[in-house]
Design an enzyme around this catalytic site. Structure first.
Site, PDB file in Angstrom:
ATOM      1  N   HIS A 266       0.883  -1.088  -0.015  1.00  0.00           N
ATOM      2  CA  HIS A 266      -0.003   0.121  -0.157  1.00  0.00           C
ATOM      3  C   HIS A 266       0.872   1.076   0.031  1.00  0.00           C
ATOM      4  O   HIS A 266       1.866   1.510  -0.818  1.00  0.00           O
ATOM      5  CB  HIS A 266      -0.973  -0.051   1.097  1.00  0.00           C
ATOM      6  N   HIS A 307      -1.284  -2.299  -9.904  1.00  0.00           N
ATOM      7  CA  HIS A 307      -2.447  -1.614  -9.014  1.00  0.00           C
ATOM      8  C   HIS A 307      -3.652  -2.568  -8.858  1.00  0.00           C
ATOM      9  O   HIS A 307      -4.004  -3.031  -9.972  1.00  0.00           O
ATOM     10  CB  HIS A 307      -2.840  -0.273  -9.565  1.00  0.00           C
ATOM     11  N   ASP A 364       3.180   5.747  -6.859  1.00  0.00           N
ATOM     12  CA  ASP A 364       4.473   5.469  -6.064  1.00  0.00           C
ATOM     13  C   ASP A 364       5.625   5.459  -6.612  1.00  0.00           C
ATOM     14  O   ASP A 364       6.726   5.726  -6.284  1.00  0.00           O
ATOM     15  CB  ASP A 364       4.183   4.494  -5.021  1.00  0.00           C
TER      16      ASP A 364
HETATM   17  N1  CMC Z   1       5.957  -7.277 -10.354  1.00  0.00           N
HETATM   18  C1  CMC Z   1       6.029  -8.552 -10.690  1.00  0.00           C
HETATM   19  N2  CMC Z   1       4.812  -9.106 -10.821  1.00  0.00           N
HETATM   20  C2  CMC Z   1       3.569  -8.449 -10.352  1.00  0.00           C
HETATM   21  C3  CMC Z   1       3.627  -7.179  -9.880  1.00  0.00           C
HETATM   22  C4  CMC Z   1       4.977  -6.473  -9.651  1.00  0.00           C
HETATM   23  N3  CMC Z   1       4.830  -5.568  -9.158  1.00  0.00           N
HETATM   24  N4  CMC Z   1       2.302  -6.950  -9.338  1.00  0.00           N
HETATM   25  C5  CMC Z   1       1.592  -7.985  -9.769  1.00  0.00           C
HETATM   26  N5  CMC Z   1       2.303  -8.870 -10.354  1.00  0.00           N
HETATM   27  C6  CMC Z   1       1.953  -9.960 -11.003  1.00  0.00           C
HETATM   28  C7  CMC Z   1       1.645 -11.178 -10.096  1.00  0.00           C
HETATM   29  O1  CMC Z   1       2.582 -12.093  -9.747  1.00  0.00           O
HETATM   30  C8  CMC Z   1       0.496 -12.011 -10.877  1.00  0.00           C
HETATM   31  O2  CMC Z   1       1.028 -12.704 -11.558  1.00  0.00           O
HETATM   32  P1  CMC Z   1       0.306 -14.225 -12.088  1.00  0.00           P
HETATM   33  O3  CMC Z   1      -0.944 -13.787 -12.781  1.00  0.00           O
HETATM   34  O4  CMC Z   1       1.262 -14.964 -12.962  1.00  0.00           O
HETATM   35  O5  CMC Z   1       0.108 -14.937 -10.804  1.00  0.00           O
HETATM   36  C9  CMC Z   1      -0.392 -10.639 -11.353  1.00  0.00           C
HETATM   37  O6  CMC Z   1       0.757  -9.787 -11.729  1.00  0.00           O
HETATM   38  C10 CMC Z   1      -1.437 -10.280 -10.684  1.00  0.00           C
HETATM   39  O7  CMC Z   1      -0.907  -9.831  -9.487  1.00  0.00           O
HETATM   40  P2  CMC Z   1      -1.802  -9.725  -7.970  1.00  0.00           P
HETATM   41  O8  CMC Z   1      -1.105  -9.775  -6.920  1.00  0.00           O
HETATM   42  O9  CMC Z   1      -3.104 -10.667  -8.268  1.00  0.00           O
HETATM   43  O10 CMC Z   1      -2.518  -8.339  -8.216  1.00  0.00           O
HETATM   44  P3  CMC Z   1      -3.364  -7.434  -7.211  1.00  0.00           P
HETATM   45  O11 CMC Z   1      -4.263  -6.490  -7.809  1.00  0.00           O
HETATM   46  O12 CMC Z   1      -3.787  -8.239  -5.938  1.00  0.00           O
HETATM   47  O13 CMC Z   1      -2.121  -6.573  -6.601  1.00  0.00           O
HETATM   48  C11 CMC Z   1      -0.570  -4.832  -6.215  1.00  0.00           C
HETATM   49  C12 CMC Z   1      -1.876  -5.221  -6.694  1.00  0.00           C
HETATM   50  C13 CMC Z   1      -0.492  -3.181  -5.893  1.00  0.00           C
HETATM   51  C14 CMC Z   1      -0.504  -5.388  -4.504  1.00  0.00           C
HETATM   52  C15 CMC Z   1       0.789  -5.661  -6.725  1.00  0.00           C
HETATM   53  O14 CMC Z   1       0.572  -5.118  -8.014  1.00  0.00           O
HETATM   54  C16 CMC Z   1       1.890  -5.017  -6.286  1.00  0.00           C
HETATM   55  O15 CMC Z   1       2.322  -5.867  -5.281  1.00  0.00           O
HETATM   56  N6  CMC Z   1       2.711  -3.937  -6.841  1.00  0.00           N
HETATM   57  C17 CMC Z   1       4.121  -3.644  -6.144  1.00  0.00           C
HETATM   58  C18 CMC Z   1       3.771  -2.872  -4.854  1.00  0.00           C
HETATM   59  C19 CMC Z   1       3.096  -1.359  -5.412  1.00  0.00           C
HETATM   60  O16 CMC Z   1       3.752  -0.877  -5.923  1.00  0.00           O
HETATM   61  N7  CMC Z   1       2.265  -1.197  -4.278  1.00  0.00           N
HETATM   62  C20 CMC Z   1       1.555   0.282  -4.508  1.00  0.00           C
HETATM   63  C21 CMC Z   1       0.074   0.175  -5.058  1.00  0.00           C
HETATM   64  S1  CMC Z   1      -0.392   2.197  -5.634  1.00  0.00           S
HETATM   65  C22 CMC Z   1      -0.416   2.746  -3.942  1.00  0.00           C
HETATM   66  C23 CMC Z   1      -1.750   2.579  -3.225  1.00  0.00           C
HETATM   67  O17 CMC Z   1      -2.846   2.830  -3.864  1.00  0.00           O
HETATM   68  O18 CMC Z   1      -1.565   2.405  -2.114  1.00  0.00           O
END
Ligand code: CMC
Length: 429
Positions: A266, A307, A364
């Site tokens: 987050h 995201h 971010d």
């Molecule tokens: N790097 C590499 N792979 C990723 C990333 C990443 N940053 N984010 C998602 N993936 C992959 C993930 O492994 C999954 O792959 P597969 O379909 O093969 O299993 C796919 O993309 C979907 O990921 P998810 O975890 O199901 O996606 P989500 O919507 O649950 O998670 C997230 C969103 C923001 C938690 C995630 O993208 C992440 O961990 N990003 C890095 C941390 C980050 O930048 N967070 C800030 C968010 S913006 C600020 C805010 O609003 O708070």
């Protein structure tokens, strides 16, 4: 769907007609409140990806189209024409202020920015190397003890005063935490400065010489605060609402929101981005970082990418990307980490893994670079996010307290533990 205002759901022999609630814009919602009573079933929605937890008129996001509206106003218009304090007013009150209303609001915020002197004793209880987010959680929680007895939750004016105090004092607390960690004396807020300049002054002023504040720095910070001010029912805002649903003190609710924001998935992501860029170190190492992020075994993700809601692009990232270049040019900063960041952005946007999963740079990814250019220490990045998001948190808290539908939040679970069994005495185990 049996008709456009309801859906019929069948569970075994039973079928139940569930009302459909229509929002002003966005997805229809099926009201499932009657489901357990009529079918004996709960619903399962891990991570609440398909569940609305409340009605809210504050912020609207369309993740597919990259739309973000505060009270109906597009984020790009607010970023270009408004100020953080005006946006905070808008979020709290629902309408843009008249000149008189704004003057009164900003005057109130200014007058409430000072802290009770006893806070100094409180901050001195922390270890010199405490993380400022840990300090912020503690300090805001302690604020509940300063104002609890004065607060009549049934009085809308007193609720509004709690929101004003929070907006006004969070930057003062944040700067105090920073100064404590580097051994500087506390700096009182200057009433003749605007919100963001006042904060920068409290961060960087030293008693021995006057501080030259850059207008570019204050403007960039104001823009970042606007972009971070609210984001509907994200983890920290939902936390504020969940805690608020119990009738807890508003300062405790916001402290809980700060705790939720701290996580790297987050608000902690901006700090994690800078750490990651530092570890990558040089543009020629970018490809191996990309390869590692694609390898699920590595446990490494590209921080600042992806995201939960924006699956095409983050409209805030588009605005902030432009600002990043402007700030670095105007402040004359030539930062090698920016080269790494730009190479990373370019390489990820071309890579099939990121394209197929719609993983774009989020807000971010860029905010950390601007904070670094403004000399904000890395551990303070999430604190900066918290200052801005306080505007959203207090607006959601006020909306919730005013909503006659509000109930204590109490999710259900799918129990996966042992079924009922008899206790076995320790000597027979
Ligand atoms: N790097 C590499 N792979 C990723 C990333 C990443 N940053 N984010 C998602 N993936 C992959 C993930 O492994 C999954 O792959 P597969 O379909 O093969 O299993 C796919 O993309 C979907 O990921 P998810 O975890 O199901 O996606 P989500 O919507 O649950 O998670 C997230 C969103 C923001 C938690 C995630 O993208 C992440 O961990 N990003 C890095 C941390 C980050 O930048 N967070 C800030 C968010 S913006 C600020 C805010 O609003 O708070």
């Amino acid at each position: 769907m049996s008709d456009s205002n309801s859906v019929t759901l069948s569970a075994g022999e039973t079928s139940v007609s569930l009302p459909v609630i229509r929002p002003t814009v966005g997805n229809d919602c099926i009201d499932i409140a009657r489901l357990p009573k009529e079918t004996g079933c709960f619903t399962y929605d891990n991570g609440f990806t398909a569940t609305a937890s409340c009605r809210s008129a504050i912020t609207y996001i369309d993740g597919d189209e990259g739309v973000l509206l505060y009270r109906g106003y597009p984020i790009d218009q607010l970023a270009e024409k408004s100020s953080f304090l005006e946006v905070a007013y808008l979020l709290m009150h629902g309408e843009l202020p008249s000149a008189g209303e704004f003057e009164q609001f900003s005057g109130q915020i200014t007058r409430h920015s000072m802290l009770n002197e006893k806070f100094k004793n409180f901050v001195e209880g922390f270890r010199y190397d405490a993380h400022p987010m840990a300090m912020l959680v503690g300090m805001l929680g302690s604020m509940a003890s300063f104002y609890h007895n004065d607060l009549d939750y049934d009085d809308p004016e007193q609720r509004r005063l709690a929101a004003i105090r929070l907006l006004a004092k969070v930057p003062t607390v944040a700067a105090l935490c920073h100064r404590y960690s580097i051994g500087w004396p506390a700096c009182h807020p200057r009433n003749n400065l605007e919100y963001t300049s006042r904060f920068l002054h409290m961060m960087f002023e030293v008693p021995s010489e006057p501080l030259q504040l850059s207008p570019v720095a204050a403007k960039a910070l104001d823009l970042l605060f606007i972009l971070h001010a609210d984001h509907e029912q994200n983890a920290s805002t939902s936390t504020v609402r969940l805690v608020g649903s119990t009738g807890a003190n508003p300062y405790a609710c916001i402290a809980a929101g700060v705790a939720a924001l701290w996580g790297p998935a987050h608000g902690g992501a901006n700090e994690a981005v800078l750490k990651m860029l530092g570890e990558i170190g040089r543009p020629e190492n970018v490809q191996s970082a990309i390869d590692r992020a694609k390898d699920k075994e590595s446990g490494f993700r590209l921080m600042g990418f992806g995201h939960r809601v924006y699956k095409n692009f983050d409209p805030r990232a588009t605005i902030i990307r432009e600002m990043t270049h402007k700030v670095l040019d105007e402040l004359g900063i030539d930062d090698p980490l920016l080269d790494v960041a730009m190479r990373l952005e370019e390489a990820a946007l071309k890579d099939d893994y990121f394209v197929q999963r719609k993983l774009y740079p989020n807000v971010d990814f860029y905010s950390g670079i601007i904070y670094k250019a403004l000399n904000i220490p890395t551990e303070m990045f999430t604190v900066m996010f918290a200052i801005a998001r306080t505007a959203g948190w207090v607006s959601h808290w006020l909306e919730q307290q005013n909503d006659p539908e509000t109930k204590i939040g109490r999710p259900r679970q799918i129990y996966t533990g042992a079924a009922s069994r008899d206790y076995v005495a320790i000597d027979r185990r």
